[in-house]
Design an enzyme around this catalytic site. Structure first.
Site, PDB file in Angstrom:
ATOM      1  N   SER A  92      47.647  68.091 -15.644  1.00  0.00           N
ATOM      2  CA  SER A  92      46.645  67.034 -15.794  1.00  0.00           C
ATOM      3  C   SER A  92      45.307  67.710 -16.023  1.00  0.00           C
ATOM      4  O   SER A  92      45.017  68.733 -15.404  1.00  0.00           O
ATOM      5  CB  SER A  92      46.535  66.171 -14.534  1.00  0.00           C
ATOM      6  OG  SER A  92      47.613  65.283 -14.461  1.00  0.00           O
ATOM      7  N   GLU A  99      30.019  63.333 -25.903  1.00  0.00           N
ATOM      8  CA  GLU A  99      30.340  62.019 -26.457  1.00  0.00           C
ATOM      9  C   GLU A  99      31.364  61.258 -25.619  1.00  0.00           C
ATOM     10  O   GLU A  99      31.753  60.172 -25.987  1.00  0.00           O
ATOM     11  CB  GLU A  99      30.876  62.182 -27.889  1.00  0.00           C
ATOM     12  CG  GLU A  99      29.889  62.817 -28.841  1.00  0.00           C
ATOM     13  CD  GLU A  99      29.833  64.359 -28.767  1.00  0.00           C
ATOM     14  OE1 GLU A  99      28.966  64.939 -29.435  1.00  0.00           O
ATOM     15  OE2 GLU A  99      30.641  64.966 -28.029  1.00  0.00           O
ATOM     16  N   SER A 100      31.864  61.798 -24.539  1.00  0.00           N
ATOM     17  CA  SER A 100      32.742  61.192 -23.545  1.00  0.00           C
ATOM     18  C   SER A 100      33.805  62.172 -23.082  1.00  0.00           C
ATOM     19  O   SER A 100      33.481  63.128 -22.408  1.00  0.00           O
ATOM     20  CB  SER A 100      33.349  59.860 -23.983  1.00  0.00           C
ATOM     21  OG  SER A 100      33.821  59.194 -22.820  1.00  0.00           O
ATOM     22  N   HIS A 105      47.835  64.009 -19.356  1.00  0.00           N
ATOM     23  CA  HIS A 105      48.805  64.216 -18.280  1.00  0.00           C
ATOM     24  C   HIS A 105      50.141  64.451 -18.959  1.00  0.00           C
ATOM     25  O   HIS A 105      50.518  63.689 -19.853  1.00  0.00           O
ATOM     26  CB  HIS A 105      48.890  63.026 -17.324  1.00  0.00           C
ATOM     27  CG  HIS A 105      49.689  63.342 -16.111  1.00  0.00           C
ATOM     28  ND1 HIS A 105      49.165  64.016 -15.029  1.00  0.00           N
ATOM     29  CD2 HIS A 105      50.988  63.135 -15.835  1.00  0.00           C
ATOM     30  CE1 HIS A 105      50.116  64.176 -14.117  1.00  0.00           C
ATOM     31  NE2 HIS A 105      51.233  63.649 -14.589  1.00  0.00           N
ATOM     32  N   CYS A 120      32.067  58.388 -28.495  1.00  0.00           N
ATOM     33  CA  CYS A 120      31.026  57.529 -29.041  1.00  0.00           C
ATOM     34  C   CYS A 120      30.272  58.320 -30.105  1.00  0.00           C
ATOM     35  O   CYS A 120      30.588  59.473 -30.369  1.00  0.00           O
ATOM     36  CB  CYS A 120      30.087  57.056 -27.929  1.00  0.00           C
ATOM     37  SG  CYS A 120      29.221  58.388 -27.086  1.00  0.00           S
TER      38      CYS A 120
END
Length: 152
Positions: A92, A99-100, A105, A120
């Site tokens: 994980s 941008e995020s 996983h 974004c």
């Protein structure tokens, strides 16, 4: 980096790029919302299922793959963190982007990985998919797209 690797932080990208220069009251803040097909929204969120995939149990390989995917999509990497589970060897982790993020996983025992890509701005998260498909050798890719933060 060895101490970080033992903690599961295998990326060589720095994690201290978290501060920003405060802007003066006179400066206009830039709006990073996206306009596409007549709709204004925060960004595109892809839920990607990789089936019949390989290379899902090596945190360092996964880190490199997701970082390559992020750069290909036009994103700016801030840092990444991955955890390797035992006994099945799943991983994980997340690559944090300006941008995020891209998160993953894996279930190597099922040759399956679940990936979230949220970006974004001017990034194109769809460009990350062929990179992951190639490096994870996924035979089947299922993608669900959501536009987050839609402005009415």
């Amino acid at each position: 980096m060895n101490a970080l690797a033992q903690l599961g932080m295998v990326s060589e990208y720095p994690s201290n790029i978290q501060s920003s220069t405060p802007s003066s009251c006179d400066e206009e803040r830039k709006d990073y919302f996206v306009e596409k097909d007549g709709m204004k929204f925060a960004g595109t969120h892809l839920l990607v299922d990789l089936w019949d995939a390989t290379n899902l149990d090596d945190p360092e390989q996964i880190d490199r793959t997701l970082c390559e995917a992020a750069v290909t999509a036009g994103a700016t990497i801030l840092h990444s963190h991955f955890h390797h589970f035992t006994p099945n060897g799943g991983v994980s982790g997340v690559v944090v982007l300006a941008e995020s993020h891209i998160s993953i996983h894996t279930w190597p025992e099922r040759n399956f990985a679940a990936v979230d890509i949220f970006m974004c701005g001017a990034c194109d998260p769809h460009l990350a998919i062929p990179v992951m498909q190639r490096l994870f050798q996924a035979d089947r890719v299922v993608v669900d797209e959501q536009r987050r933060g839609r402005v009415a």
